[in-house]
Design a protein around this motif. Structure first.
Motif, PDB file in Angstrom:
ATOM      1  N   VAL A 292       0.841  -1.189   0.000  1.00 50.79           N
ATOM      2  CA  VAL A 292       0.000   0.000   0.000  1.00 50.79           C
ATOM      3  C   VAL A 292       0.878   1.242   0.000  1.00 50.79           C
ATOM      4  O   VAL A 292       2.077   1.189   0.283  1.00 50.79           O
ATOM      5  N   SER A 293       0.244   2.356  -0.301  1.00 52.00           N
ATOM      6  CA  SER A 293       0.883   3.661  -0.187  1.00 52.00           C
ATOM      7  C   SER A 293      -0.189   4.663   0.211  1.00 52.00           C
ATOM      8  O   SER A 293      -1.382   4.435  -0.011  1.00 52.00           O
ATOM      9  N   ARG A 294       0.217   5.758   0.803  1.00 51.03           N
ATOM     10  CA  ARG A 294      -0.738   6.800   1.212  1.00 51.03           C
ATOM     11  C   ARG A 294      -0.071   8.152   0.984  1.00 51.03           C
ATOM     12  O   ARG A 294       0.499   8.757   1.888  1.00 51.03           O
ATOM     13  N   SER A 295      -0.133   8.604  -0.257  1.00 47.71           N
ATOM     14  CA  SER A 295       0.509   9.869  -0.604  1.00 47.71           C
ATOM     15  C   SER A 295      -0.402  11.057  -0.326  1.00 47.71           C
ATOM     16  O   SER A 295       0.071  12.189  -0.167  1.00 47.71           O
ATOM     17  N   THR A 296      -1.705  10.831  -0.262  1.00 47.27           N
ATOM     18  CA  THR A 296      -2.659  11.899   0.044  1.00 47.27           C
ATOM     19  C   THR A 296      -3.631  11.415   1.115  1.00 47.27           C
ATOM     20  O   THR A 296      -3.741  10.214   1.358  1.00 47.27           O
ATOM     21  N   THR A 297      -4.349  12.346   1.716  1.00 50.01           N
ATOM     22  CA  THR A 297      -5.357  11.964   2.713  1.00 50.01           C
ATOM     23  C   THR A 297      -6.481  11.159   2.078  1.00 50.01           C
ATOM     24  O   THR A 297      -7.026  10.250   2.684  1.00 50.01           O
ATOM     25  N   GLU A 298      -6.814  11.475   0.833  1.00 51.15           N
ATOM     26  CA  GLU A 298      -7.998  10.901   0.195  1.00 51.15           C
ATOM     27  C   GLU A 298      -7.795   9.492  -0.348  1.00 51.15           C
ATOM     28  O   GLU A 298      -8.725   8.711  -0.401  1.00 51.15           O
ATOM     29  N   ASP A 299      -6.585   9.165  -0.790  1.00 54.31           N
ATOM     30  CA  ASP A 299      -6.383   7.926  -1.550  1.00 54.31           C
ATOM     31  C   ASP A 299      -5.541   6.908  -0.804  1.00 54.31           C
ATOM     32  O   ASP A 299      -4.533   7.261  -0.173  1.00 54.31           O
ATOM     33  N   PHE A 300      -5.924   5.654  -0.943  1.00 48.95           N
ATOM     34  CA  PHE A 300      -5.197   4.576  -0.263  1.00 48.95           C
ATOM     35  C   PHE A 300      -5.237   3.342  -1.163  1.00 48.95           C
ATOM     36  O   PHE A 300      -5.990   2.400  -0.927  1.00 48.95           O
ATOM     37  N   PRO A 301      -4.417   3.289  -2.209  1.00 52.17           N
ATOM     38  CA  PRO A 301      -4.449   2.157  -3.136  1.00 52.17           C
ATOM     39  C   PRO A 301      -3.785   0.912  -2.559  1.00 52.17           C
ATOM     40  O   PRO A 301      -2.823   1.002  -1.796  1.00 52.17           O
ATOM     41  N   LEU A 302      -4.316  -0.242  -2.956  1.00 53.57           N
ATOM     42  CA  LEU A 302      -3.772  -1.539  -2.545  1.00 53.57           C
ATOM     43  C   LEU A 302      -3.219  -2.234  -3.776  1.00 53.57           C
ATOM     44  O   LEU A 302      -3.930  -2.433  -4.758  1.00 53.57           O
ATOM     45  N   ARG A 303      -1.969  -2.629  -3.705  1.00 49.96           N
ATOM     46  CA  ARG A 303      -1.289  -3.244  -4.830  1.00 49.96           C
ATOM     47  C   ARG A 303      -1.126  -4.743  -4.582  1.00 49.96           C
ATOM     48  O   ARG A 303      -0.647  -5.147  -3.521  1.00 49.96           O
ATOM     49  N   LEU A 304      -1.550  -5.546  -5.565  1.00 47.08           N
ATOM     50  CA  LEU A 304      -1.318  -6.986  -5.549  1.00 47.08           C
ATOM     51  C   LEU A 304      -0.217  -7.291  -6.549  1.00 47.08           C
ATOM     52  O   LEU A 304      -0.341  -6.966  -7.738  1.00 47.08           O
ATOM     53  N   GLU A 305       0.850  -7.886  -6.095  1.00 46.32           N
ATOM     54  CA  GLU A 305       1.934  -8.305  -6.959  1.00 46.32           C
ATOM     55  C   GLU A 305       1.874  -9.838  -7.088  1.00 46.32           C
ATOM     56  O   GLU A 305       1.697 -10.523  -6.101  1.00 46.32           O
ATOM     57  N   LEU A 306       2.026 -10.339  -8.296  1.00 47.80           N
ATOM     58  CA  LEU A 306       2.074 -11.789  -8.511  1.00 47.80           C
ATOM     59  C   LEU A 306       0.851 -12.475  -7.893  1.00 47.80           C
ATOM     60  O   LEU A 306       0.955 -13.231  -6.926  1.00 47.80           O
ATOM     61  N   ALA A 307      -0.309 -12.181  -8.462  1.00 53.44           N
ATOM     62  CA  ALA A 307      -1.565 -12.687  -7.909  1.00 53.44           C
ATOM     63  C   ALA A 307      -1.571 -14.214  -7.800  1.00 53.44           C
ATOM     64  O   ALA A 307      -1.066 -14.925  -8.688  1.00 53.44           O
ATOM     65  N   ALA A 308      -2.158 -14.690  -6.713  1.00 55.85           N
ATOM     66  CA  ALA A 308      -2.276 -16.125  -6.449  1.00 55.85           C
ATOM     67  C   ALA A 308      -3.743 -16.465  -6.180  1.00 55.85           C
ATOM     68  O   ALA A 308      -4.502 -15.595  -5.717  1.00 55.85           O
ATOM     69  N   PRO A 309      -4.159 -17.720  -6.430  1.00 58.23           N
ATOM     70  CA  PRO A 309      -5.554 -18.110  -6.168  1.00 58.23           C
ATOM     71  C   PRO A 309      -6.001 -17.829  -4.733  1.00 58.23           C
ATOM     72  O   PRO A 309      -7.176 -17.547  -4.498  1.00 58.23           O
TER      73      PRO A 309
END
Lengths: 112, 114
Positions: free
Chosen positions: B66-83
């Protein structure tokens, strides 16, 4: 955080009061009781919370026993739209992120 | 207020692919959270943030960032997706100054990894 125990499922007739119990016998003095619900396929929704005293808002009432080891969420006039899974969560309300630990909850079915 | 919004609503990934789940809140909440919910189970906390630039692991952080560069946004990153990452993902936010810390949830993103 204290562990909670709730019945797996309950039924309620439409228009009647729904009383959802929760046991939290290991609750600490600084832990609050929170109730959330999750209607099918939606995100959880905050209902109410309390520390010691009984609380009431536009959605529900929360009754906490004097020893704080159990509580009851009351929906005074249940409607079909109140059919959902209800989660009782015991948690310290502090500045450390206030993570919520969701257990299995009670599946409430309101029937016409 | 739109509250907490999440995109996309649905996504199918192949094993090994990556993606970012977007979360935005317009309530000026300082705390934000990512949970996952497996079928028939309760929610589990993946990551949380107490303010812009600050993130911390929850109960099940492996395989996510995850990252939180602004108050409004909080994206979640999936790397190498698994079942095992097939789940419904919920973003939430709360406001510490409210005193009650109730969390407001988005509608969820339903992810299938095949």
């Amino acid at each position: 955080d204290a562990k909670t125990t709730q019945p797996t499922s309950m039924d309620c007739a439409e228009g009647r009061a729904a009383n959802l119990p929760c046991n939290h016998s290991t609750i600490s003095g600084n832990e609050y009781v929170y109730w959330y619900r999750q209607i099918h396929s939606q995100g959880p929704q905050y209902i109410i919370h309390g520390l010691k005293n009984n609380e009431t808002n536009e959605m529900a009432s929360l009754i906490i026993t004097e020893d704080r080891k159990s509580s009851t969420l009351i929906l005074p006039h249940a409607t079909l739209r109140d059919t959902a899974v209800y989660y009782c969560i015991v948690r310290v309300a502090d500045n450390a992120g206030n993570m919520l630990t969701f257990g299995g909850g009670t599946r409430l079915m309101v029937k016409p | 207020n739109a509250g907490v919004t999440q995109t996309p609503k649905f996504r199918i990934l192949k094993i090994g692919q990556s993606m970012t789940l977007q979360c935005t809140q317009d309530m000026n909440h300082n705390y934000m959270y990512w949970y996952r919910q497996d079928p028939g189970m309760g929610l589990k906390l993946i990551y949380y943030s107490v303010g812009a630039g600050i993130t911390d692991k929850g109960e099940v952080p492996n395989g996510y960032n995850v990252s939180r560069s602004t108050t409004e946004d909080f994206p979640l990153r999936l790397e190498l997706a698994a079942p095992s990452q097939t789940s419904v993902y919920f973003c939430a936010s709360s406001y510490s100054a409210s005193g009650s810390y109730e969390q407001y949830f988005g509608p969820g993103t339903r992810l299938t990894v095949t």
